[in-house]
Design a protein around this motif. Structure first.
Motif, PDB file in Angstrom:
ATOM      1  N   ALA A   1       0.836  -1.211   0.000  1.00  0.00           N
ATOM      2  CA  ALA A   1       0.000   0.000   0.000  1.00  0.00           C
ATOM      3  C   ALA A   1       0.869   1.260   0.000  1.00  0.00           C
ATOM      4  N   ALA A   2       1.965   1.239   0.741  1.00  0.00           N
ATOM      5  CA  ALA A   2       2.875   2.390   0.764  1.00  0.00           C
ATOM      6  C   ALA A   2       3.505   2.601  -0.607  1.00  0.00           C
ATOM      7  N   VAL A   3       3.909   1.517  -1.250  1.00  0.00           N
ATOM      8  CA  VAL A   3       4.512   1.620  -2.582  1.00  0.00           C
ATOM      9  C   VAL A   3       3.514   2.220  -3.564  1.00  0.00           C
ATOM     10  N   GLN A   4       2.292   1.750  -3.515  1.00  0.00           N
ATOM     11  CA  GLN A   4       1.266   2.254  -4.430  1.00  0.00           C
ATOM     12  C   GLN A   4       0.975   3.734  -4.189  1.00  0.00           C
ATOM     13  N   ALA A   5       0.967   4.141  -2.930  1.00  0.00           N
ATOM     14  CA  ALA A   5       0.696   5.547  -2.609  1.00  0.00           C
ATOM     15  C   ALA A   5       1.817   6.452  -3.126  1.00  0.00           C
TER      16      ALA A   5
END
Length: 144
Positions: free
Chosen positions: A123-127
Motif C-alpha cells: 500500500a505504501a509503494v502504491q501511494a
C-alpha cells in the motif's frame, strides 16, 4: 632511511588514520528509525510544511512525505547525513514497480538521480507511485 622502513611507516600511518576515523564515528551511517524521525528531519529544512502522511522504506534509508497539492517531500540517508527535497511528478523521469514492494525512481535532476526503494507493505509503494508517477498526471496543454 631505507625504502622498506619508509614504506612500513607510510602504511602504518595511513592505517592508523583510517582506524581513528572509523572508531570516532566517521564511517557510521545514519538511519531513519521511524516516521517521527523522518518528520523531524524534514522539518529542519522545511519548517513551514506539515506533511499529512509519511511512508518509510523498510531499511530506514528513505522516507516519502505527502505534502498535498501534488508535492512529495523526500528524506534520504546519504552516509551520515540526510538529503531532503520536495519533488513533483514533473521532476520524475521514470517511476516503476520493480516488485510488489519495490519502487524504482529516476529523477531529472542530475544531482540526485533517485534509486530503488523497498517498502514494508504494498500500500505504501502504491501511494508513493501514485503521487510521483509522471504518467498518472494529466497531460499539459500546449499553447497554440
Amino acid at each position: 632511511m631505507s625504502l622498506p622502513i619508509l614504506v612500513v611507516m607510510v602504511v602504518s600511518g595511513i592505517s592508523l588514520a583510517v582506524a581513528a576515523v572509523h572508531f570516532t564515528g566517521g564511517s557510521r551511517t545514519a538511519r531513519l528509525v521511524d516516521a517521527r524521525a523522518a518528520l523531524e528531519r524534514f522539518t529542519v529544512d522545511f519548517p513551514d510544511l506539515r506533511p499529512a502522511t509519511v511512508y518509510l522504506t523498510e531499511d530506514g534509508g528513505a522516507a516519502f512525505l505527502d505534502l498535498g497539492q501534488g508535492r512529495t517531500g523526500v528524506v534520504q540517508v546519504i552516509g551520515d547525513r540526510f538529503l531532503t527535497r520536495i519533488v513533483t511528478p514533473a521532476d520524475v523521469d521514470l517511476a516503476s514497480l520493480v516488485e510488489s514492494k519495490v519502487l524504482s525512481l529516476r529523477f531529472k535532476d542530475f544531482t540526485w538521480r533517485g534509486g530503488r526503494f523497498a517498502f514494508a507493505d504494498a500500500a505504501a509503494v502504491q501511494a508513493v507511485l501514485a503521487s510521483l508517477d509522471p504518467k498518472s498526471q494529466p497531460a499539459r496543454q500546449e499553447a497554440a
